[in-house]
Design a protein around this motif. Structure first.
Motif, PDB file in Angstrom:
ATOM      1  N   VAL A 191       0.858  -1.187   0.000  1.00  0.00           N
ATOM      2  CA  VAL A 191       0.000   0.000   0.000  1.00  0.00           C
ATOM      3  C   VAL A 191       0.893   1.235   0.000  1.00  0.00           C
ATOM      4  CG1 VAL A 191      -1.760   1.309   1.252  1.00  0.00           C
ATOM      5  CG2 VAL A 191      -1.832  -1.207   1.249  1.00  0.00           C
ATOM      6  N   TRP A 192       0.795   2.026  -1.066  1.00  0.00           N
ATOM      7  CA  TRP A 192       1.525   3.287  -1.135  1.00  0.00           C
ATOM      8  C   TRP A 192       0.658   4.391  -0.531  1.00  0.00           C
ATOM      9  CZ3 TRP A 192       2.889  -0.583  -4.277  1.00  0.00           C
ATOM     10  CH2 TRP A 192       4.208  -0.676  -4.723  1.00  0.00           C
ATOM     11  N   GLY A 193       1.181   5.093   0.480  1.00  0.00           N
ATOM     12  CA  GLY A 193       0.469   6.195   1.112  1.00  0.00           C
ATOM     13  C   GLY A 193      -0.214   5.769   2.385  1.00  0.00           C
ATOM     14  N   CYS A 194       0.209   6.333   3.503  1.00  0.00           N
ATOM     15  CA  CYS A 194      -0.377   5.999   4.803  1.00  0.00           C
ATOM     16  C   CYS A 194      -1.176   7.164   5.361  1.00  0.00           C
ATOM     17  CB  CYS A 194       0.706   5.574   5.783  1.00  0.00           C
ATOM     18  SG  CYS A 194       1.554   4.069   5.305  1.00  0.00           S
ATOM     19  N   GLY A 195      -1.765   7.960   4.463  1.00  0.00           N
ATOM     20  CA  GLY A 195      -2.750   8.934   4.878  1.00  0.00           C
ATOM     21  C   GLY A 195      -4.039   8.222   5.253  1.00  0.00           C
ATOM     22  N   PRO A 196      -5.125   8.951   5.454  1.00  0.00           N
ATOM     23  CA  PRO A 196      -6.371   8.328   5.910  1.00  0.00           C
ATOM     24  C   PRO A 196      -6.879   7.194   5.026  1.00  0.00           C
ATOM     25  CG  PRO A 196      -6.469  10.692   6.236  1.00  0.00           C
ATOM     26  CD  PRO A 196      -5.212  10.433   5.478  1.00  0.00           C
ATOM     27  N   VAL A 197      -6.896   7.374   3.703  1.00  0.00           N
ATOM     28  CA  VAL A 197      -7.371   6.302   2.827  1.00  0.00           C
ATOM     29  C   VAL A 197      -6.447   5.094   2.919  1.00  0.00           C
ATOM     30  CG1 VAL A 197      -7.730   5.617   0.421  1.00  0.00           C
ATOM     31  CG2 VAL A 197      -8.656   7.771   1.250  1.00  0.00           C
ATOM     32  N   GLY A 198      -5.145   5.342   2.943  1.00  0.00           N
ATOM     33  CA  GLY A 198      -4.198   4.252   3.075  1.00  0.00           C
ATOM     34  C   GLY A 198      -4.391   3.462   4.360  1.00  0.00           C
ATOM     35  N   VAL A 219       6.309   9.672   6.489  1.00  0.00           N
ATOM     36  CA  VAL A 219       5.921  10.469   7.652  1.00  0.00           C
ATOM     37  C   VAL A 219       5.819   9.556   8.860  1.00  0.00           C
ATOM     38  CG1 VAL A 219       4.208  12.044   8.609  1.00  0.00           C
ATOM     39  CG2 VAL A 219       4.692  12.063   6.141  1.00  0.00           C
ATOM     40  N   ALA A 220       6.572   9.879   9.908  1.00  0.00           N
ATOM     41  CA  ALA A 220       6.733   8.964  11.041  1.00  0.00           C
ATOM     42  C   ALA A 220       5.415   8.575  11.680  1.00  0.00           C
ATOM     43  CB  ALA A 220       7.669   9.595  12.077  1.00  0.00           C
ATOM     44  N   GLU A 221       4.528   9.567  11.911  1.00  0.00           N
ATOM     45  CA  GLU A 221       3.278   9.255  12.605  1.00  0.00           C
ATOM     46  C   GLU A 221       2.345   8.415  11.735  1.00  0.00           C
ATOM     47  OE1 GLU A 221       3.087  13.605  11.151  1.00  0.00           O
ATOM     48  OE2 GLU A 221       4.529  12.314  12.200  1.00  0.00           O
ATOM     49  N   ARG A 222       2.423   8.590  10.426  1.00  0.00           N
ATOM     50  CA  ARG A 222       1.607   7.775   9.524  1.00  0.00           C
ATOM     51  C   ARG A 222       2.117   6.336   9.497  1.00  0.00           C
ATOM     52  NH1 ARG A 222      -0.207  11.411   4.285  1.00  0.00           N
ATOM     53  NH2 ARG A 222      -1.080  13.155   5.471  1.00  0.00           N
ATOM     54  N   LEU A 223       3.436   6.189   9.457  1.00  0.00           N
ATOM     55  CA  LEU A 223       4.015   4.848   9.488  1.00  0.00           C
ATOM     56  C   LEU A 223       3.696   4.145  10.806  1.00  0.00           C
ATOM     57  CD1 LEU A 223       7.450   5.686   7.836  1.00  0.00           C
ATOM     58  CD2 LEU A 223       5.631   4.296   6.831  1.00  0.00           C
ATOM     59  N   ALA A 224       3.726   4.899  11.918  1.00  0.00           N
ATOM     60  CA  ALA A 224       3.399   4.309  13.224  1.00  0.00           C
ATOM     61  C   ALA A 224       1.947   3.851  13.263  1.00  0.00           C
ATOM     62  CB  ALA A 224       3.675   5.327  14.338  1.00  0.00           C
ATOM     63  N   ASP A 380       2.494  19.194  12.771  1.00  0.00           N
ATOM     64  CA  ASP A 380       1.784  18.915  14.014  1.00  0.00           C
ATOM     65  C   ASP A 380       1.205  17.496  14.056  1.00  0.00           C
ATOM     66  OD1 ASP A 380       0.879  19.662  16.559  1.00  0.00           O
ATOM     67  OD2 ASP A 380      -1.069  20.334  15.813  1.00  0.00           O
ATOM     68  N   GLU A 381       1.839  16.571  13.313  1.00  0.00           N
ATOM     69  CA  GLU A 381       1.434  15.166  13.293  1.00  0.00           C
ATOM     70  C   GLU A 381      -0.043  14.976  12.890  1.00  0.00           C
ATOM     71  OE1 GLU A 381       2.559  13.233  16.929  1.00  0.00           O
ATOM     72  OE2 GLU A 381       4.689  13.655  16.631  1.00  0.00           O
ATOM     73  N   VAL A 382      -0.501  15.828  11.961  1.00  0.00           N
ATOM     74  CA  VAL A 382      -1.883  15.731  11.487  1.00  0.00           C
ATOM     75  C   VAL A 382      -2.031  14.533  10.554  1.00  0.00           C
ATOM     76  CG1 VAL A 382      -3.681  16.814  10.103  1.00  0.00           C
ATOM     77  CG2 VAL A 382      -2.330  18.202  11.653  1.00  0.00           C
ATOM     78  N   ILE A 383      -3.013  13.695  10.838  1.00  0.00           N
ATOM     79  CA  ILE A 383      -3.412  12.642   9.899  1.00  0.00           C
ATOM     80  C   ILE A 383      -4.855  12.860   9.450  1.00  0.00           C
ATOM     81  CG2 ILE A 383      -3.802  10.165   9.581  1.00  0.00           C
ATOM     82  CD1 ILE A 383      -1.453   9.660  11.454  1.00  0.00           C
ATOM     83  N   LYS A 384      -5.760  13.146  10.400  1.00  0.00           N
ATOM     84  CA  LYS A 384      -7.154  13.393  10.016  1.00  0.00           C
ATOM     85  C   LYS A 384      -7.748  14.485  10.892  1.00  0.00           C
ATOM     86  CE  LYS A 384     -10.611  12.455   7.290  1.00  0.00           C
ATOM     87  NZ  LYS A 384     -10.474  12.679   5.842  1.00  0.00           N
ATOM     88  N   VAL A 385      -8.292  15.500  10.218  1.00  0.00           N
ATOM     89  CA  VAL A 385      -8.955  16.620  10.889  1.00  0.00           C
ATOM     90  C   VAL A 385     -10.458  16.431  10.822  1.00  0.00           C
ATOM     91  CG1 VAL A 385      -9.344  19.121  10.856  1.00  0.00           C
ATOM     92  CG2 VAL A 385      -7.084  18.209  10.264  1.00  0.00           C
ATOM     93  N   VAL A 386     -11.117  16.507  11.968  1.00  0.00           N
ATOM     94  CA  VAL A 386     -12.577  16.472  12.033  1.00  0.00           C
ATOM     95  C   VAL A 386     -13.054  17.782  12.653  1.00  0.00           C
ATOM     96  CG1 VAL A 386     -14.596  15.383  13.087  1.00  0.00           C
ATOM     97  CG2 VAL A 386     -12.770  13.984  12.142  1.00  0.00           C
ATOM     98  N   MET A 387     -13.993  18.452  11.972  1.00  0.00           N
ATOM     99  CA  MET A 387     -14.500  19.746  12.435  1.00  0.00           C
ATOM    100  C   MET A 387     -15.964  19.611  12.850  1.00  0.00           C
ATOM    101  SD  MET A 387     -12.716  22.203   9.543  1.00  0.00           S
ATOM    102  CE  MET A 387     -13.372  21.272   8.149  1.00  0.00           C
ATOM    103  N   ARG A 388     -16.321  20.272  13.923  1.00  0.00           N
ATOM    104  CA  ARG A 388     -17.711  20.319  14.396  1.00  0.00           C
ATOM    105  C   ARG A 388     -18.235  21.733  14.214  1.00  0.00           C
ATOM    106  NH1 ARG A 388     -20.349  16.412  16.889  1.00  0.00           N
ATOM    107  NH2 ARG A 388     -19.284  14.443  17.313  1.00  0.00           N
ATOM    108  N   PRO A 389     -19.049  21.964  13.176  1.00  0.00           N
ATOM    109  CA  PRO A 389     -19.466  23.329  12.837  1.00  0.00           C
ATOM    110  C   PRO A 389     -20.283  24.042  13.896  1.00  0.00           C
ATOM    111  CG  PRO A 389     -19.768  21.864  10.977  1.00  0.00           C
ATOM    112  CD  PRO A 389     -19.444  20.996  12.153  1.00  0.00           C
TER     113      PRO A 389
END
Length: 391
Positions: A191-198, A219-224, A380-389
């Protein structure tokens, strides 16, 4: 209402805009309880997706509470908590009836734009350019949902907002990416890419019986997070990916390769990547397809390449000869979200997966410009941002 709006390349603002209204008997209006920033949104603000206009409302990962319904929506009630697929699909056309919801024939009012670029038009999408419908996105306090009798599904009381939210896109996208990889029990999957979809592709591949999943990022936090999900990892900034995959598979290569990166691949020093960056910077090209090239070269003979990562325009230097002579199968596409929401909701309810694992930065809508920058720049080790409007 307040909404996150595009104002040109790199320019995201939170504006006050008109509240949405019912325009069609199949519409619903939801009060957005939670929305998220997707990697695909970065392609918009980085200027890779054409036909964006200043003032367009961003966002296609949304869930919330139904506050108004058109007269033909009978499957929902005021007050229902729902999650909304990012694909807008009619349910009646030839493609929808085959379960190919992201290819809906009827929901893109600007189909002619898409036909000129692609030969045919896919479905309309929330918050993703005028070529794909010009629909307002859901990074906002309220959202108009067309075809509400087909898309949104009710969220059970025992499922949290954060658990349900990712059924709008990244959980089904990762799952379909793994499904398209044609995984057999015991297979090795890269799997290439350890962002949210990965991250969801990794966990989905394991749920489907993969013997090994090898995740590639820098990216260290994504690999972790990938390792926490059961994957082995390769840091592409420290080692040659092809050589490492061959070493780990005794020269055969992975059985399946999943490209969760798409158009904006990052690399270090490879000639093809340098050329891609120069072309993008000088407007001679749109996509940086290093990953798909690497996947073709790495995949075992007779293997499968799955592409859930978004590509935008034309790409070059694709080793098609290698793909043909190695007998590779390639499967790709925007996600047919409506086909997956109910089955994946059942997995959440059964405790097979808690999708909220991916959230690293819960925040408010007003913080969107700062969060877009941090997500784009991997700060800032961001992987996924969730916003509450409404918080």
């Amino acid at each position: 209402m307040r909404a996150v709006c595009y104002h040109g390349k790199g320019d995201v603002r939170v504006d006050t805009v008109a509240d949405p209204e019912i325009k069609h008997p199949r519409d619903a209006i939801i009060k957005v309880n939670a929305c998220a920033i997707c990697g695909s949104d970065l392609h918009l603000i980085d200027g890779y997706m054409p036909t964006m206009e200043s003032g367009d409302i961003l966002g296609h990962e949304n869930m919330g509470e139904v506050v108004a319904l058109g007269s033909e929506v009978t499957n929902l009630s005021i007050g229902d908590r729902v999650v909304v697929p990012f694909t807008i699909s009619c349910g009646d056309c030839w493609f929808c009836k085959k379960g190919l919801y992201s290819l809906c024939d009827t929901t893109n009012p600007n189909a002619e734009m898409a036909i000129k670029a692609m030969g045919h038009s896919p479905a309309g999408l929330f918050g993703f350019s005028h070529m794909l419908g010009g629909y307002c996105g859901g990074q906002a306090e309220y959202l108009r949902v067309p075809m509400a009798d087909v898309g949104p599904i009710k969220v059970p009381d025992n499922v949290t907002d954060e658990q349900a939210l990712f059924l709008s896109d990244i959980f089904p996208t990762g799952y379909m990416g793994a499904e398209n990889a044609q995984i057999e029990p015991g297979d090795t999957v890269a799997v290439w890419g350890c962002g949210p979809v990965g991250q969801f592709a990794i966990r989905s591949a394991i749920m489907m019986g993969a013997g090994r999943v090898i995740a590639i990022d820098e990216v260290a936090e994504r690999l972790a997070m990938a390792e926490a999900g059961g994957a082995e990892t390769i840091n592409f900034s420290e080692t040659d990916v092809y050589d490492e995959l061959m070493a780990r598979t005794k020269g055969r290569g992975p059985d399946s390769c999943i490209d969760c990166v798409g158009t904006e691949a990052a690399t270090h020093g490879s000639v093809d990547a340098v050329i891609d960056k120069v072309k993008a910077a000088t407007f001679l090209g749109t996509d940086r397809p290093h990953v798909i090239r690497e996947a073709i070269m790495s995949c075992r003979k007779g293997g499968t390449i799955s592409v859930p990562g978004v590509y935008v325009g034309m790409v070059d230097k694709i080793p098609l000869g290698a793909a043909m002579n190695k007998g590779l199968t390639m499967k790709m596409g925007q996600t047919h979200v409506q086909a997956y929401t109910q089955p994946l909701m059942a997995k959440i309810e059964a405790g097979e997966i808690d999708p909220s694992f991916v959230v690293t930065h819960p925040t408010s809508l007003e913080d969107a410009p700062e969060m877009y920058k941090k997500f784009r720049d991997k700060e800032d080790e961001v992987i996924k941002v969730v916003m509450r409007p409404h918080d």
